[in-house]
Design an enzyme around this catalytic site. Sequence first.
Site, short mmCIF file in Angstrom:
data_model
loop_
_atom_site.label_atom_id
_atom_site.label_comp_id
_atom_site.label_asym_id
_atom_site.label_seq_id
_atom_site.Cartn_x
_atom_site.Cartn_y
_atom_site.Cartn_z
N ASN A 171 0.82 -1.21 -0.04
CA ASN A 171 0.02 -0.01 0.10
C ASN A 171 1.01 1.11 0.02
OD1 ASN A 171 0.78 0.67 2.68
ND2 ASN A 171 -1.07 -0.49 3.66
N GLU A 196 3.45 1.53 3.04
CA GLU A 196 4.50 0.70 2.98
C GLU A 196 5.47 1.24 1.82
OE1 GLU A 196 1.25 -2.79 4.50
OE2 GLU A 196 1.81 -2.44 2.41
N ASP A 228 -5.97 -8.32 1.07
CA ASP A 228 -5.81 -9.79 0.96
C ASP A 228 -6.49 -10.38 -0.30
OD1 ASP A 228 -4.29 -10.09 3.22
OD2 ASP A 228 -5.77 -10.45 4.47
#
Length: 335
Positions: free
Chosen positions: A212, A215, A283
């Site tokens: 993301n 990150e 996920d």
Amino acid sequence: MTRDAITDLAALVPGLAGRRILVLGDLTLDEYLYGKATRLSREAPIPVLELRRREVILGGAANPARNIVALGSHAMLVGIIGADPEGAQLHELVEAHAIDGTGLLTSATRPTTRKTRILADEAPRLPQQVARLDRLDRMPLHAEEEAQILALLEQAIPHHDAVICSDYQLGLLTPKIVGRVRSLCAAHGTTFCVDAQGNSHYYEGADLFRCNNREAEAALGYSLGTESDFARGLHQLRISLGAKLVIVTRGPDGLALEGAGLAYHHIPAARVSEVYDTTGAGDTFIAVATLALSAGYPALAMAQLANTAAALVVRRYGNAVVTPDELRNALGSAA
């Protein structure tokens, strides 16, 4: 995106079924405690909740596996659980969701990771999270545990279309394990996909690297505030990691991607619902993206499918999955 293009995407959904995906990573048992707020505590400025119900669901690397199975494909889960009640319950949930749990190893020294969310639940309003308590162990794997994981990967990767490394920073994905995944995928023509919350430098040579925006900023060492920042950052990530494709998901701003032979693109978020809870959206994204890549779909089509699937699961509280019918219907509604 044009109506015809969206209609074409809906036609791709059946091709997400029938794949074989190995999911390797940090496993979590997600516990939800729902209570009714009855009064303020005399001990601290917090509400007192009377417990109404408890739910436990699969989290961490087990959540992409749930999504893969829900879309009609086979998921083998490789990871470590503790010799404790939480580990037994996680194993039971894996079996209940028709996930292949033959890659689950039990450790005598580390506990099963459990994330407990405490929520105030007062219908008709949505539950409000009051606190979260995590029980985990970030210690590196013991040498014998690492050897067991490596042996499992040697046997299993040749029989799978793709591998997802789901790195929640809990110690399973050591440099040696990631290196072996890379070499085995290259040797057997297996698609190598990564969903990493850190340690991006471990994952050189991935077919798909996803993180993301926060990150990505941590990996790059600078903020991504403008579109030009994202374009520069994705190019830098792709070159430094030697990745074929890099995707940075951006929450309500959609996603950005760049690939070898594919110029930078920004894709807005799919508008298919109200956002209730973003837990697990990444996920779902990596599960759908991996299925699409292993099916040979082009990068932009893959990103659109995964983008829409992630938008569907944020309608629900906690980790959720998307079914083929839901994904087709959402693409049909967009058209």
